[in-house]
Design a protein around this motif. Structure first.
Motif, mmCIF file in Angstrom:
data_model
loop_
_atom_site.group_PDB
_atom_site.id
_atom_site.type_symbol
_atom_site.label_atom_id
_atom_site.label_comp_id
_atom_site.label_asym_id
_atom_site.label_seq_id
_atom_site.Cartn_x
_atom_site.Cartn_y
_atom_site.Cartn_z
ATOM 1 N N ILE A 284 65.404 13.430 -24.725
ATOM 2 C CA ILE A 284 65.437 14.391 -25.834
ATOM 3 C C ILE A 284 64.030 14.565 -26.412
ATOM 4 N N GLN A 288 61.867 17.894 -26.639
ATOM 5 C CA GLN A 288 61.357 18.429 -27.911
ATOM 6 C C GLN A 288 59.839 18.574 -27.926
ATOM 7 N N LYS A 309 70.231 23.440 -18.431
ATOM 8 C CA LYS A 309 70.693 23.227 -19.799
ATOM 9 C C LYS A 309 71.352 21.856 -19.868
ATOM 10 N N ARG A 311 73.516 19.310 -22.605
ATOM 11 C CA ARG A 311 74.143 19.210 -23.923
ATOM 12 C C ARG A 311 74.334 17.731 -24.251
ATOM 13 N N TYR A 312 73.936 17.332 -25.458
ATOM 14 C CA TYR A 312 74.193 15.969 -25.918
ATOM 15 C C TYR A 312 74.670 16.033 -27.361
ATOM 16 N N LYS A 313 75.891 15.584 -27.594
ATOM 17 C CA LYS A 313 76.526 15.675 -28.909
ATOM 18 C C LYS A 313 76.451 17.120 -29.413
ATOM 19 N N ASP A 314 75.774 17.361 -30.533
ATOM 20 C CA ASP A 314 75.786 18.735 -31.047
ATOM 21 C C ASP A 314 74.568 19.545 -30.638
ATOM 22 N N ASP A 315 73.720 18.957 -29.794
ATOM 23 C CA ASP A 315 72.488 19.662 -29.435
ATOM 24 C C ASP A 315 72.515 20.168 -27.994
ATOM 25 N N PHE A 317 69.831 21.491 -25.024
ATOM 26 C CA PHE A 317 68.418 21.574 -24.639
ATOM 27 C C PHE A 317 68.283 22.480 -23.437
#
Ligand code: PLP
Ligand code: COI
Length: 354
Positions: A284, A288, A309, A311-315, A317
């Motif tokens: 992550i 970022q 793409k 996805r991890y929890k609510d994010d 990337f």
């Protein structure tokens, strides 16, 4: 190994090569061989592709004592038929067998069986770009017994399926769901083995991912749910700050043959390759701060699949610009070039089927 051959008297029509999908169509023949305690592996035969007749009490139906492999046959640009490193699948078969108390299958039996059945059904190997003949060897426990114990009898079977891309999207980047609730495997378990149970345990996570529009699940370690393991049907690679990074083999992830080949290939190009623990936090952070350059999965069915793409929890990337990364493309071209005979084979990975 002496293989008896019974050819089909009613060959099936060949499928439309532009519409193969993955693992849905099966050829005219299959290989079979039996194991009996005290006698070993015996009665190698090629027979018409057919249903199996087994007792409902056969042990495989109850406790999942089974293993499978996956490899492909390619119609070479030079008119020859090639396998890719089948000796590695034979070795992995026995690593799986040992964990599941399935008797050892001599490596040469595995390779000879695959070659023999592919040779008989060679007309089924598709020629369209991106297609191949997917080969599925597997072993099942056949004792009629409901006690929990290793079976004393088994069947080794090889079936063949002309196939296209594993993902509907082809080479377009797939979306991957980093699963933070379920886990696939723990150290000391059987995560490194290629056995049905590892896929049964993955289905609930996969359904969640699919329902949210993601192609597959990226599993985290089974204890801390912190370190990256692998994807449902492929190993995972990251390019961070110019370095190629993939989780080290730790007993809970499948030692992929494509994974190993990609590592060898990248090292031969002088790239920095690290096999190590990588945490989801590190990933992550790299995403970022802009150092996460490429993400791709590797597998026999998946080949080299770019990931666009995560996805991890609510994010969520996004990686790159929605097209395949430069290094991923270069690796894809090199691996498929070796597999299909359009490129030289400096490592001796191609094996011809006579
Ligand atoms: N990981 C899992 C869970 C798989 O099912 C596969 C597919 O075989 C892989 C990784 C990739 O392994 P390989 O490159 O040997 O096909
Ligand atoms: C393979 O790539 O050969 C696999 O076994 C993946 C499979 C689970 C579809």
């Amino acid at each position: 190994m002496n293989i008896s051959i019974t050819k089909t008297t009613s060959p099936k029509a060949k499928p439309d090569q532009n519409n193969l999908g993955f693992g849905k169509i099966f050829t005219d023949h299959m290989f079979m061989m039996d194991y009996t305690e005290g006698q070993g592996w015996h009665d190698a035969r090629i027979v018409p592709y057919q249903n199996l007749s087994m007792a409902p009490s056969a042990m495989v139906f109850h406790y999942g004592q089974e293993m499978f492999e996956g490899l492909k046959a390619y119609n070479g640009a030079d008119g020859k038929v090639y396998l890719f490193r089948p000796d590695m699948n034979a070795k992995r078969t026995n690593a799986t067998n040992e964990r599941l108390c399935i008797p050892e299958l001599p490596e040469e039996y595995f390779v000879e069986a695959v070659k023999a059945v592919v040779s008989i059904d060679r007309d089924w190997i598709p020629t369209a770009s991106g297609t191949s003949l997917y080969i599925r060897p597997f072993i099942i426990a056949t004792d009629e017994f409901l006690g929990v114990a290793p079976s004393k009898t088994y069947k080794f079977i090889v079936i063949l399926s002309p196939s296209g891309a594993y993902y509907k999207s082809g080479l377009a980047p797939v979306g991957i769901w980093i699963e933070d609730e379920y886990v696939r495997a723990v150290r000391g378990g059987m995560g490194f083995a290629k056995t049905g149970g590892n896929y049964a345990v993955s289905l609930a996570g996969q359904v969640k991912a699919h329902n949210d529009g993601y192609s597959q699940v990226l599993w985290l370690d089974g204890v801390e749910r912190k370190y990256i393991e692998e994807v449902g049907a492929m190993n995972i690679f990251f390019k961070i700050n110019g370095k190629i990074i993939t989780p080290m083999l730790n007993g809970s992830i499948l030692p992929g043959i494509t994974r190993r080949s990609v590592i060898e290939l990248c090292k031969s190009w002088g790239l920095d390759v690290e096999e190590r623990k990588i945490s989801v936090d590190e990933l992550i952070e790299a995403s970022q701060n802009g150092t996460l350059e490429e993400v791709f999965g590797t597998g026999t069915a998946a080949v080299i699949s770019p990931v666009g793409k995560l996805r991890y929890k609510d994010d969520v990337f996004t990686i790159g610009d929605g097209s395949i990364g430069e290094t991923s493309q270069k690796i894809y071209d090199a691996i498929t070039g070796i597999q299909t005979g359009t490129a030289p084979d400096p490592f001796g990975w191609r094996v011809e089927v006579e």
